[in-house]
Design a protein around this motif. Structure first.
Motif, short mmCIF file in Angstrom:
data_model
loop_
_atom_site.label_atom_id
_atom_site.label_comp_id
_atom_site.label_asym_id
_atom_site.label_seq_id
_atom_site.Cartn_x
_atom_site.Cartn_y
_atom_site.Cartn_z
N SER A 13 0.82 -1.20 0.00
CA SER A 13 0.00 0.00 0.00
C SER A 13 0.86 1.26 0.00
O SER A 13 0.57 2.22 -0.72
CB SER A 13 -0.91 -0.01 1.23
N HIS A 14 1.92 1.23 0.78
CA HIS A 14 2.82 2.38 0.87
C HIS A 14 3.43 2.68 -0.51
O HIS A 14 3.44 3.84 -0.94
CB HIS A 14 3.93 2.07 1.88
N LEU A 15 3.90 1.65 -1.18
CA LEU A 15 4.47 1.86 -2.51
C LEU A 15 3.41 2.28 -3.51
O LEU A 15 3.62 3.20 -4.32
CB LEU A 15 5.17 0.58 -2.98
N ARG A 16 2.27 1.63 -3.45
CA ARG A 16 1.19 1.94 -4.39
C ARG A 16 0.80 3.40 -4.30
O ARG A 16 0.61 4.09 -5.32
CB ARG A 16 -0.01 1.04 -4.09
N ARG A 17 0.69 3.92 -3.07
CA ARG A 17 0.30 5.31 -2.90
C ARG A 17 1.37 6.26 -3.47
O ARG A 17 1.05 7.25 -4.14
CB ARG A 17 0.09 5.63 -1.42
N HIS A 18 2.63 5.94 -3.25
CA HIS A 18 3.69 6.80 -3.79
C HIS A 18 3.72 6.76 -5.31
O HIS A 18 3.93 7.79 -5.97
CB HIS A 18 5.05 6.38 -3.21
N VAL A 19 3.53 5.57 -5.90
CA VAL A 19 3.49 5.47 -7.35
C VAL A 19 2.33 6.28 -7.92
O VAL A 19 2.48 7.04 -8.88
CB VAL A 19 3.39 4.00 -7.80
N ASP A 20 1.15 6.13 -7.29
CA ASP A 20 -0.04 6.84 -7.78
C ASP A 20 0.15 8.36 -7.70
O ASP A 20 -0.22 9.09 -8.63
CB ASP A 20 -1.27 6.43 -6.98
N LEU A 21 0.72 8.82 -6.59
CA LEU A 21 0.91 10.26 -6.43
C LEU A 21 2.00 10.78 -7.38
O LEU A 21 1.78 11.73 -8.14
CB LEU A 21 1.29 10.58 -4.98
N CYS A 22 3.15 10.16 -7.33
CA CYS A 22 4.30 10.68 -8.08
C CYS A 22 4.10 10.59 -9.59
O CYS A 22 4.41 11.54 -10.32
CB CYS A 22 5.57 9.94 -7.68
N LEU A 23 3.61 9.45 -10.05
CA LEU A 23 3.48 9.25 -11.49
C LEU A 23 2.09 9.58 -12.01
O LEU A 23 1.87 9.56 -13.22
CB LEU A 23 3.85 7.80 -11.85
N GLY A 24 1.18 9.91 -11.11
CA GLY A 24 -0.16 10.32 -11.54
C GLY A 24 -0.18 11.72 -12.10
O GLY A 24 -1.16 12.12 -12.75
#
Length: 346
Positions: free
Chosen positions: A183-194
């Motif tokens: 979840s921690h990684l998923r949130r960072h990926v979604d925010l940074c690359l979104g």
């Protein structure tokens, strides 16, 4: 361009006999020896303090008393040297350095991933700090946000998500709760690359949600490097391959990228390249990793083992062409993987 040299500590027998040595480029083992020789010199200079960055002309280190967010890289480099030499004195130095990180275990910062994962992943004795830090990180996990916030330990608003809060934190948190790590990684990926262009720092306001922060800038070279490393570390999770297709967005045409892409003629950041090389090895892209490492060794590594041209903070003008302790660590770690001294995730 600085010329490579074969000077340095001869590789121990276990490295010379390791499978990786047979297939590693001929420059890899001598380069690793030089970086680890430099670690010995640094240890004498800094004593019980932690090196941060060194003057490119004199090699003199700027140090910190407690290690800040970079302390784990110094401990990790000492453990790597101890593994390389097999010397009991080197092991004792690494263990003592690791012990000095203890105060950070319960600190309110996602930088505990940087401190305690890289400070212990190569250790043969983590003093129980890895488990202690992992439990504290899990206690700091905010289910509503899906991550461990960056925290307030360094003076920023607590509910911040920074890309450098993902590497190290993913495997550290996974030792306590794999789903929280995903979840921690998923949130960072979604925010940074979104966002387009990607944004590397976000703040959460109750009722308003997430908003991108201007610092660090979208062109910051360590942004994609840190996220790439976190993605590589997620491969150890059961569904760590849930993030396909991001590699192309996180790599550039440069082997050693500018510190900020909006200033293509400005300083490079060799530390970002070293991080990227380790990530590429973890992701199975060996040829690209070797090309990056060769560029670092041939063009930026001095005869006495200093990886120069690292950029600490371009916007503030702080240490923009210097030796950085995490640059040394990630270069040594990647070379150790390449030569078979260690695995990507021992």
């Amino acid at each position: 361009m600085r010329e490579p040299t074969d000077e340095g500590t001869p590789p121990p027998e276990d490295l010379r006999a390791s499978p990786g040595t047979d297939t590693a480029p001929p420059w890899a083992a001598p380069a690793l020896a030089r970086v680890l020789d430099r670690a010995a010199v640094t240890g004498v200079e800094v004593g019980e303090r932690f090196p941060l960055y060194a003057d490119p002309d004199t090699g003199t280190w700027r140090t910190t008393a407690r290690g800040s967010w970079t302390g784990g890289f110094w401990a990790g480099l000492l453990w790597l040297r101890a593994r390389y030499t097999g010397d009991t004195g080197d092991r004792a130095a690494a263990r003592a350095c690791t012990a000095r990180l203890a105060d950070w275990a319960e600190a309110d910062t996602a930088a505990r991933g940087l401190i305690f994962w890289y400070g212990t992943v190569l250790a043969d004795d983590d003093l129980g700090l890895r488990g202690r830090a992992a439990r504290a990180c899990l206690d700091g996990f905010v289910p509503e946000l899906g991550l461990v916030p960056w925290g307030s330990a360094f003076g920023e608003p607590r509910l911040t998500a920074r890309v450098d809060g993902a590497p190290g934190m993913v495997p550290l948190l996974a030792t306590a709760d794999p789903e929280a790590a995903r979840s921690h990684l998923r949130r960072h990926v979604d925010l940074c690359l979104g966002a387009r262009p990607p944004r590397w720092s976000w703040r959460h306001e109750p009722g308003a949600g997430w908003s991108a922060h201007a610092d660090p800038s979208p062109g910051w070279s360590r942004g994609p490097a840190w996220l790439l490393l976190a993605l590589a570390e997620a491969r150890s999770l059961s569904d760590g391959d849930e993030f396909p297709g991001h590699l192309d967005r996180l790599l550039t045409n440069h082997l050693v990228s500018p510190a900020d892409s909006v200033r293509p003629d400005g300083p490079r950041d060799t530390s970002a390249a070293a991080i990227t090389a380790l990530a590429l090895l973890g992701l199975g892209h060996r040829d690209r990793a070797v090309a990056v490492l060769e560029a670092l060794v041939e063009g930026h590594l001095t005869a006495d083992g200093r990886l120069l041209d690292g950029c600490y903070d371009l916007a503030a003008g702080t240490a923009v062409r210097h030796e950085l302790i995490w640059g040394d660590f990630f270069l040594a770690y990647a070379l150790a993987v390449l030569t078979g001294l260690t695995a990507v995730d021992p």
